[in-house]
Scaffold this motif. Structure first.
Motif, PDB file in Angstrom:
ATOM      1  N   VAL A  24       0.809  -1.220   0.000  1.00  0.00           N
ATOM      2  CA  VAL A  24       0.000   0.000   0.000  1.00  0.00           C
ATOM      3  C   VAL A  24       0.843   1.271   0.000  1.00  0.00           C
ATOM      4  N   THR A  25       2.114   1.123   0.300  1.00  0.00           N
ATOM      5  CA  THR A  25       2.955   2.328   0.265  1.00  0.00           C
ATOM      6  C   THR A  25       3.341   2.667  -1.176  1.00  0.00           C
ATOM      7  N   LYS A  26       3.161   1.696  -2.084  1.00  0.00           N
ATOM      8  CA  LYS A  26       3.540   1.957  -3.487  1.00  0.00           C
ATOM      9  C   LYS A  26       2.319   2.001  -4.402  1.00  0.00           C
TER      10      LYS A  26
ATOM     11  N   GLU B 295      -1.293  10.373  -1.918  1.00  0.00           N
ATOM     12  CA  GLU B 295      -0.853   9.233  -1.108  1.00  0.00           C
ATOM     13  C   GLU B 295      -0.195   9.757   0.160  1.00  0.00           C
ATOM     14  N   MET B 296      -0.766   9.408   1.294  1.00  0.00           N
ATOM     15  CA  MET B 296      -0.248   9.968   2.544  1.00  0.00           C
ATOM     16  C   MET B 296       0.028   8.887   3.583  1.00  0.00           C
ATOM     17  N   ILE B 297       0.671   7.823   3.151  1.00  0.00           N
ATOM     18  CA  ILE B 297       0.914   6.718   4.083  1.00  0.00           C
ATOM     19  C   ILE B 297       2.258   6.920   4.783  1.00  0.00           C
ATOM     20  N   THR B 298       2.261   6.718   6.095  1.00  0.00           N
ATOM     21  CA  THR B 298       3.527   6.807   6.834  1.00  0.00           C
ATOM     22  C   THR B 298       3.803   5.439   7.452  1.00  0.00           C
ATOM     23  N   GLY B 299       4.933   5.329   8.062  1.00  0.00           N
ATOM     24  CA  GLY B 299       5.247   4.083   8.751  1.00  0.00           C
ATOM     25  C   GLY B 299       4.319   3.840   9.925  1.00  0.00           C
ATOM     26  N   GLY B 300       3.664   4.898  10.422  1.00  0.00           N
ATOM     27  CA  GLY B 300       2.669   4.734  11.483  1.00  0.00           C
ATOM     28  C   GLY B 300       3.231   4.817  12.889  1.00  0.00           C
TER      29      GLY B 300
ATOM     30  N   ASP C 289       4.988   6.736  16.192  1.00  0.00           N
ATOM     31  CA  ASP C 289       4.797   8.064  16.781  1.00  0.00           C
ATOM     32  C   ASP C 289       5.726   9.062  16.118  1.00  0.00           C
ATOM     33  N   GLU C 290       6.958   8.601  15.860  1.00  0.00           N
ATOM     34  CA  GLU C 290       7.956   9.487  15.258  1.00  0.00           C
ATOM     35  C   GLU C 290       7.514   9.909  13.862  1.00  0.00           C
ATOM     36  N   ASP C 291       6.979   8.935  13.080  1.00  0.00           N
ATOM     37  CA  ASP C 291       6.493   9.239  11.723  1.00  0.00           C
ATOM     38  C   ASP C 291       5.401  10.295  11.782  1.00  0.00           C
ATOM     39  N   ILE C 292       4.474  10.102  12.718  1.00  0.00           N
ATOM     40  CA  ILE C 292       3.328  11.020  12.802  1.00  0.00           C
ATOM     41  C   ILE C 292       3.791  12.397  13.262  1.00  0.00           C
ATOM     42  N   LYS C 293       4.763  12.394  14.193  1.00  0.00           N
ATOM     43  CA  LYS C 293       5.287  13.667  14.690  1.00  0.00           C
ATOM     44  C   LYS C 293       5.954  14.460  13.554  1.00  0.00           C
ATOM     45  N   ASN C 294       6.569  13.735  12.641  1.00  0.00           N
ATOM     46  CA  ASN C 294       7.264  14.412  11.538  1.00  0.00           C
ATOM     47  C   ASN C 294       6.441  14.465  10.259  1.00  0.00           C
TER      48      ASN C 294
END
Ligand code: SF4
Ligand code: SF4
Length: 194
Positions: free
Chosen positions: A26-28, A110-115, A117-122
């Motif tokens: 889903v990230t690609k 497309e707005m997928i992050t690793g999920g 806390d650090e990903d969301i913070k950045n």
């Protein structure tokens, strides 16, 4: 009943122990989005005026204005997608025409992050401003300030010259009047003697 329980146990055990292969990354791969899905913000640093209207109207304070070392724009918006609710008010209020300096539709969808806390913070949308553009703007502002200073100095010199010419003209007129007055006085004296 007994067989049902056994079947469930086997199914759950299998699910927990068998390695499962992901069929879609889903990230690609592009995901399905609703036609009214607005997408990630797109910020155009070169048309933004730094007016801060987007930051002021944001109902969840998701926008911060990041200062720039130039006068206009003096700051650019950066959006924290971790708290944005995608209401679109920032795009609606942006005054630039014909194109909005901040917009949701038309940006990245497309707005997928690793999920983590650090990903969301950045998880921010930050405009990438080239250093050459900043340097060019600085030069333009310096040139503008130089021309303005020159124009003010010219106006001041013109005003002073005008004032001086007026003072000289007045002094000359006063002197002439005085001279005319002194020429009249002896004539008056002569009349009295007769
Ligand atoms: S879309 Fe709404 S919540 Fe998100 S940054 Fe813009 S104004 Fe704020
Ligand atoms: S993006 Fe638009 S509303 Fe926000 S600071 Fe720039 S010009 Fe103003």
């Amino acid at each position: 009943m007994f067989f049902n329980i056994i079947e469930k146990i086997v199914r759950v055990t299998k699910a927990l122990t068998e390695p499962r292969i992901a069929t879609k990354d889903v990230t690609k791969d592009t995901m399905h989005h609703s036609p009214i899905f607005r997408g990630m913000h797109e910020i155009k640093y070169d048309i933004c005026t730094g007016c801060e209207a987007c930051a002021k109207i944001c109902p969840v304070d998701a926008i911060v204005m990041e200062p720039l070392p130039i006068k206009r724009p003096k700051a650019l918006p950066e959006v924290n997608l971790g708290i944005c609710i995608f209401c679109g008010l920032c795009e609606d209020v942006c005054p630039t025409k014909p194109e909005k300096a901040i917009k949701l539709s038309g940006g990245t969808f497309e707005m997928i992050t690793g999920g983590t806390d650090e990903d969301i913070k950045n998880y921010w949308v930050k405009p990438e401003v080239p250093q050459e553009w900043i340097e060019q703007k600085k030069k333009e502002e310096e040139e503008k300030a130089r021309k303005k200073a020159e124009m003010l100095a010219k106006k001041k010199a013109e005003a002073e010259a005008k004032k001086k010419a007026e003072a000289e003209a007045k002094a000359k007129a006063d002197a002439e009047a005085k001279e005319a007055e002194s020429e009249k006085k002896p004539e008056a004296g002569e009349g009295d003697a007769q």
